[in-house]
Design a protein around this motif. Sequence first.
Motif, short mmCIF file in Angstrom:
data_model
loop_
_atom_site.label_atom_id
_atom_site.label_comp_id
_atom_site.label_asym_id
_atom_site.label_seq_id
_atom_site.Cartn_x
_atom_site.Cartn_y
_atom_site.Cartn_z
N LEU A 40 11.72 -25.44 29.33
CA LEU A 40 11.69 -24.25 28.49
C LEU A 40 12.39 -23.11 29.22
N ALA A 41 13.24 -22.41 28.50
CA ALA A 41 13.99 -21.28 29.07
C ALA A 41 13.84 -20.11 28.11
N LEU A 42 14.40 -18.97 28.48
CA LEU A 42 14.27 -17.79 27.62
C LEU A 42 15.53 -17.54 26.80
N LYS A 43 15.33 -17.02 25.62
CA LYS A 43 16.46 -16.57 24.82
C LYS A 43 17.15 -15.44 25.57
N ASN A 44 18.43 -15.33 25.41
CA ASN A 44 19.24 -14.26 26.02
C ASN A 44 19.46 -14.46 27.52
N SER A 45 19.04 -15.63 28.03
CA SER A 45 19.20 -15.87 29.47
C SER A 45 20.61 -16.34 29.80
N PHE A 46 20.92 -16.31 31.10
CA PHE A 46 22.16 -16.91 31.59
C PHE A 46 21.85 -17.66 32.87
N HIS A 47 22.21 -18.94 32.91
CA HIS A 47 21.91 -19.74 34.09
C HIS A 47 23.13 -20.45 34.67
N ASP A 106 16.32 -31.81 24.96
CA ASP A 106 15.00 -31.46 25.47
C ASP A 106 14.98 -30.19 26.30
N VAL A 107 15.73 -29.20 25.80
CA VAL A 107 15.65 -27.84 26.38
C VAL A 107 15.33 -26.92 25.21
N GLY A 108 14.29 -26.09 25.37
CA GLY A 108 13.92 -25.16 24.30
C GLY A 108 14.02 -23.72 24.79
N HIS A 109 14.11 -22.79 23.85
CA HIS A 109 14.22 -21.38 24.22
C HIS A 109 13.19 -20.53 23.49
N VAL A 110 12.54 -19.65 24.22
CA VAL A 110 11.56 -18.75 23.62
C VAL A 110 11.91 -17.31 24.01
N THR A 111 11.34 -16.36 23.26
CA THR A 111 11.70 -14.95 23.50
C THR A 111 11.03 -14.41 24.76
N ARG A 112 11.83 -13.71 25.57
CA ARG A 112 11.30 -13.08 26.79
C ARG A 112 10.18 -12.11 26.43
N GLY A 113 9.07 -12.20 27.14
CA GLY A 113 7.97 -11.26 26.92
C GLY A 113 6.96 -11.71 25.88
N ASP A 114 7.30 -12.72 25.08
CA ASP A 114 6.39 -13.19 24.03
C ASP A 114 5.60 -14.39 24.59
N PHE A 115 4.48 -14.07 25.22
CA PHE A 115 3.74 -15.14 25.89
C PHE A 115 3.19 -16.17 24.89
N GLU A 160 5.52 -7.44 34.34
CA GLU A 160 4.61 -8.09 35.28
C GLU A 160 3.53 -8.91 34.58
N ALA A 161 2.94 -8.33 33.55
CA ALA A 161 1.84 -9.03 32.87
C ALA A 161 2.34 -10.36 32.31
N TYR A 162 3.53 -10.32 31.73
CA TYR A 162 4.11 -11.55 31.16
C TYR A 162 4.31 -12.60 32.26
N LEU A 163 4.91 -12.17 33.37
CA LEU A 163 5.18 -13.14 34.45
C LEU A 163 3.88 -13.72 35.00
N ARG A 164 2.86 -12.90 35.07
CA ARG A 164 1.57 -13.41 35.56
C ARG A 164 0.99 -14.43 34.59
N GLN A 165 1.14 -14.14 33.30
CA GLN A 165 0.64 -15.10 32.29
C GLN A 165 1.42 -16.42 32.37
#
Length: 401
Positions: free
Chosen positions: A135-142, A167-176, A206-211
């Motif tokens: 799982l990766a984030l939307k709007n990312s660059f790798h 088998d790679v999915g994308h979700v919105t950054r910050g939307d836990f 920070e809260a998102y990353l901790r979750q």
Amino acid sequence: MMTTKTQTIQSQAELYLMGNYGKRDLALVRGEGIFVWDADGRRYIDCLSGLGVNNLGHCHPRVVEAVKRQVETLIHVSNLYLIEPQVELARLLVEHSPADRVFFCNSGTEAVEAALKCARKYSYCTYGPGRHRILALKNSFHGRTMGALSATGQAKYHEGFQPLIPDVGHVTRGDFAALRDAVDETVCAVILEPVQGEGGVYPCDEAYLRQVRALCDERDIVLIFDEVQCGLGRTGHLFAGDEFGVRPDLICLAKGLAGGVPIGAMLAVEPVAATLTAGSHAATFGGNPLSCAAGVAAFSVTVEENLPQRSKALGAKFRAALDTLRVQFPCIQEVRGRGLMVGVEMDFPVAEILPSLREAGYLCGQAGPQVLRFLPPLIIEEAVLFEVLGRLEAILAKREN
Ligand code: PLP
């Protein structure tokens, strides 16, 4: 009319090079500290650090000295043999990071590939086949190789290169909640940039990353931080995750690690690291004596001169001043970033003002069409940063009239 040196280089480039970098009309031939010179002798202030690479400025004397010494001693031997500077750089990285072990490669995209493979291998060794989804984030660059490209969450980079790896999915950054809902028994890894770079300079909170960390712990999912752009002091901390007190399992590094010499690294904690067993992954040039000697010098300077702290303090002042400018110029939508990784979102295409900045002697960049991006060397003086600001102000004022 006389042909300039730049024009000569440009016409040769157009004859012989692939067109993948588009049209370029500036040939840089020399650099020192924050300055670069073009082929016709004009000097510029580099506010982009060779895309986040020259954190110590150009040709830092410690890096130059280390490269000179190494180039006269041994350039390459391959990983069939022990390489002393490679071991030394690994030791430094392990001592200063949460990681236990290091794999070296040559670029950011390779570091990401290594991380994706390592995560899959860990899952395979621990749980058997079938648990391989990433799982990766939307709007990312790798990066641009197939695995890293598949993890990249921006369709514009995918076009024409499909099919990507499955088998790679994308979700919105910050939307836990979205991430939690996407996690099932097939997921082995979550990859994210603590501060998205190419996507427009968007820090995760920070809260998102901790979750995310807690969820990965609960499900034994490998958490990968891609710190290729935001690592090594750029955001005000040696490792971007340090700011949030969140410890990833794998960290991808490249860009600034060797002061301008190509390098990449994937840092791993145990027991994940142990799954890349003999023969399971490799890179001919990875951890080569030359790049690692440069890396030891660059990393040592970063730590000894506390450049992360410098980046944090200067970046905060710079962003505060840009925010003040926002009051004066409503075309500035938002000022974002951490440390000296700064994005200024405009309500117009920044391609309109980049040539004026360059004309004034400042090389800046963009992250998406409307975001002006600053990644200056971490050694830049405050007065120079404010000079850039003054110039931006003048350009915006002119644009309004
Ligand atoms: N990951 C991130 C976050 C990046 O910003 C980049 C490049 O900009 C990459 C990976 C790819 O690095 P490289 O161009 O060295 O392959």
